[in-house]
Design a protein around this motif. Structure first.
Motif, PDB file in Angstrom:
ATOM      1  N   MET A 178       0.844  -1.208   0.000  1.00 45.83           N
ATOM      2  CA  MET A 178       0.000   0.000   0.000  1.00 45.83           C
ATOM      3  C   MET A 178       0.872   1.248   0.000  1.00 45.83           C
ATOM      4  SD  MET A 178      -3.005  -0.833   2.686  1.00 45.83           S
ATOM      5  CE  MET A 178      -3.791  -2.431   2.767  1.00 45.83           C
ATOM      6  N   HIS A 179       1.942   1.223   0.767  1.00 44.74           N
ATOM      7  CA  HIS A 179       2.827   2.386   0.857  1.00 44.74           C
ATOM      8  C   HIS A 179       3.419   2.735  -0.515  1.00 44.74           C
ATOM      9  CE1 HIS A 179       5.741   4.973   3.143  1.00 44.74           C
ATOM     10  NE2 HIS A 179       6.390   4.845   1.983  1.00 44.74           N
ATOM     11  N   GLU A 180       4.003   1.747  -1.171  1.00 47.92           N
ATOM     12  CA  GLU A 180       4.682   2.028  -2.447  1.00 47.92           C
ATOM     13  C   GLU A 180       3.681   2.381  -3.553  1.00 47.92           C
ATOM     14  OE1 GLU A 180       7.646   2.623  -2.108  1.00 47.92           O
ATOM     15  OE2 GLU A 180       8.059   1.521  -0.266  1.00 47.92           O
ATOM     16  N   ALA A 182       0.806   3.844  -3.027  1.00 45.58           N
ATOM     17  CA  ALA A 182       0.316   5.207  -2.737  1.00 45.58           C
ATOM     18  C   ALA A 182       1.255   6.212  -3.399  1.00 45.58           C
ATOM     19  CB  ALA A 182       0.243   5.435  -1.233  1.00 45.58           C
ATOM     20  N   HIS A 183       2.570   5.933  -3.360  1.00 42.61           N
ATOM     21  CA  HIS A 183       3.528   6.806  -4.060  1.00 42.61           C
ATOM     22  C   HIS A 183       3.207   6.837  -5.554  1.00 42.61           C
ATOM     23  CE1 HIS A 183       6.032   7.842  -0.723  1.00 42.61           C
ATOM     24  NE2 HIS A 183       6.612   6.671  -0.578  1.00 42.61           N
ATOM     25  N   LYS A 184       2.816   5.687  -6.095  1.00 44.21           N
ATOM     26  CA  LYS A 184       2.493   5.635  -7.539  1.00 44.21           C
ATOM     27  C   LYS A 184       1.257   6.491  -7.846  1.00 44.21           C
ATOM     28  CE  LYS A 184       5.689   3.448  -9.530  1.00 44.21           C
ATOM     29  NZ  LYS A 184       6.583   4.362 -10.254  1.00 44.21           N
ATOM     30  N   SER A 232       5.751   7.675  12.723  1.00 47.60           N
ATOM     31  CA  SER A 232       6.529   8.919  12.678  1.00 47.60           C
ATOM     32  C   SER A 232       7.259   9.112  11.345  1.00 47.60           C
ATOM     33  CB  SER A 232       7.532   8.949  13.832  1.00 47.60           C
ATOM     34  OG  SER A 232       8.399   7.846  13.707  1.00 47.60           O
ATOM     35  N   TYR A 233       7.442   8.030  10.583  1.00 44.09           N
ATOM     36  CA  TYR A 233       8.106   8.162   9.275  1.00 44.09           C
ATOM     37  C   TYR A 233       7.328   9.117   8.366  1.00 44.09           C
ATOM     38  CZ  TYR A 233      10.446   6.872   4.933  1.00 44.09           C
ATOM     39  OH  TYR A 233      11.147   6.918   3.753  1.00 44.09           O
ATOM     40  N   GLY A 234       6.021   9.230   8.629  1.00 47.39           N
ATOM     41  CA  GLY A 234       5.186  10.135   7.835  1.00 47.39           C
ATOM     42  C   GLY A 234       5.599  11.591   7.965  1.00 47.39           C
ATOM     43  N   ALA A 239       5.149  13.682   0.805  1.00 52.22           N
ATOM     44  CA  ALA A 239       4.943  12.450   0.017  1.00 52.22           C
ATOM     45  C   ALA A 239       4.888  11.233   0.938  1.00 52.22           C
ATOM     46  CB  ALA A 239       6.058  12.286  -1.009  1.00 52.22           C
ATOM     47  N   GLU A 240       5.808  11.167   1.915  1.00 53.79           N
ATOM     48  CA  GLU A 240       5.795  10.040   2.858  1.00 53.79           C
ATOM     49  C   GLU A 240       4.572  10.109   3.767  1.00 53.79           C
ATOM     50  OE1 GLU A 240       7.472   7.541   2.399  1.00 53.79           O
ATOM     51  OE2 GLU A 240       8.987   8.368   1.071  1.00 53.79           O
ATOM     52  N   PHE A 241       4.132  11.312   4.091  1.00 51.14           N
ATOM     53  CA  PHE A 241       2.936  11.466   4.927  1.00 51.14           C
ATOM     54  C   PHE A 241       1.731  10.834   4.219  1.00 51.14           C
ATOM     55  CE2 PHE A 241      -0.504  14.251   6.799  1.00 51.14           C
ATOM     56  CZ  PHE A 241      -0.413  13.720   8.078  1.00 51.14           C
TER      57      PHE A 241
HETATM   58 ZN   LIG Z   1       7.827   6.042   0.994  1.00 51.12          ZN
END
Ligand SMILES: [Zn+2]
Length: 283
Positions: A178-180, A182-184, A232-234, A239-241
């Motif tokens: 889902m994370h990667e 979402a970047h797409k 917290s990485y968000g 973009a990471e958020f």
């Molecule tokens: Zn990322």
């Protein structure tokens, strides 16, 4: 004769352009027809078994969305190349679990199956990648262990052990697929900046307002060491958020809605889904 030749050469680029447009239109039509045909096929029983035994989030979906997901999985698998790296042999389980988790994000969103790239590279485990960053006059080269990454306009890279763990635990708020992906989605409107495609100007305005405010809160939380439902990485970038809140939205919808109701509402409108309802329906 000379005049005819001049006319011919002048009109040549127009003819080439028209032929190209005609062929392009035909290939888009062919692709759409194939997508409709693939979506209408029932999912192979062995694929269904993988979803039922390895992806608990699938079991929480309402029947209508389970059916829709099955259709999307088949188009996704037809259009993307899933390639093993470091000796990993790709099998049905790998293909289905990557497709299912990626397609959850586009269940109801208009779009065309993550356009602009084909390849998904899969390593057996978390892998070590090298990178260079610049700090002032310094170029610092280092290595880091990664569960996945998404290259701008390029491949998605995933670690299979993390993909499987993400599929099996749908409640921990961590999901590398889902994370990667979402970047797409984020890069569909060019920049990867935490702003996905949205249907109206009003929605863009609301999104910017809420997301900017919530991102600032996350950065403050990180600075103060305050725990939050959002990892917290968000707080590292907008973009990471977006990618991290996507994981939280699908896997911890109650907590996200409770702690950040406005953020939850924006993600509900962005994905045209309400994961809170799924838990209620089947838990
Ligand atoms: Zn990322």
């Amino acid at each position: 004769m000379r005049q005819i030749l001049i006319y011919f050469f002048l009109s040549l680029p127009i003819l080439v352009m028209m032929t190209w447009l005609y062929l392009d239109k035909r290939s888009i039509k062919r692709r759409e027809l194939k997508q409709i045909q693939l979506r209408s096929q029932p999912l192979a029983p062995e694929y269904l078994h993988i979803l039922q035994t390895e992806f608990p989030l699938y079991l929480r979906l309402p029947d209508e969305l389970q059916c829709k997901l099955a259709g999307h999985i088949q188009v996704f698998l037809d259009e993307k190349d899933i390639i093993g790296r470091s000796g990993l042999e790709i099998n049905d389980k790998i293909r289905v679990l990557i497709a299912a988790q990626a397609c959850l994000l586009i269940l109801n969103r208009p779009g065309n199956y993550y356009p602009g790239f084909r390849s998904i590279l899969v390593y057996p485990n978390t892998y070590v990648a090298s990178s260079t960053r610049t700090e002032g006059m310094l170029h610092i080269t280092g290595t880091s262990t990664r569960a996945g990454e998404s290259w701008h306009r390029g491949a998605v890279i995933l670690a299979w052990d993390q993909v499987l763990q993400g599929a099996r635990d749908g409640r921990d708020g961590h999901n590398v697929v889902m994370h990667e992906f979402a970047h797409k989605l984020d890069e569909e409107n060019a920049a990867m900046d935490g702003l996905p495609l949205l249907p109206t100007a009003e929605q863009y305005q609301q999104w910017s307002q809420v997301l900017n405010a919530e991102f600032s809160v996350q950065q403050q939380n990180l600075a103060d060491g305050v725990e939050d439902v959002i990892d917290s990485y968000g707080a590292t970038s907008p973009a990471e958020f977006f990618a991290v809140v996507t994981e939280t939205f699908f896997e911890k919808p109650y907590q996200l809605e409770h702690r950040h109701p406005q953020l939850y509402e924006q993600f509900k409108q962005c994905y045209l889904l309400d994961p809170k309802q799924w838990s209620k329906a089947k838990d």
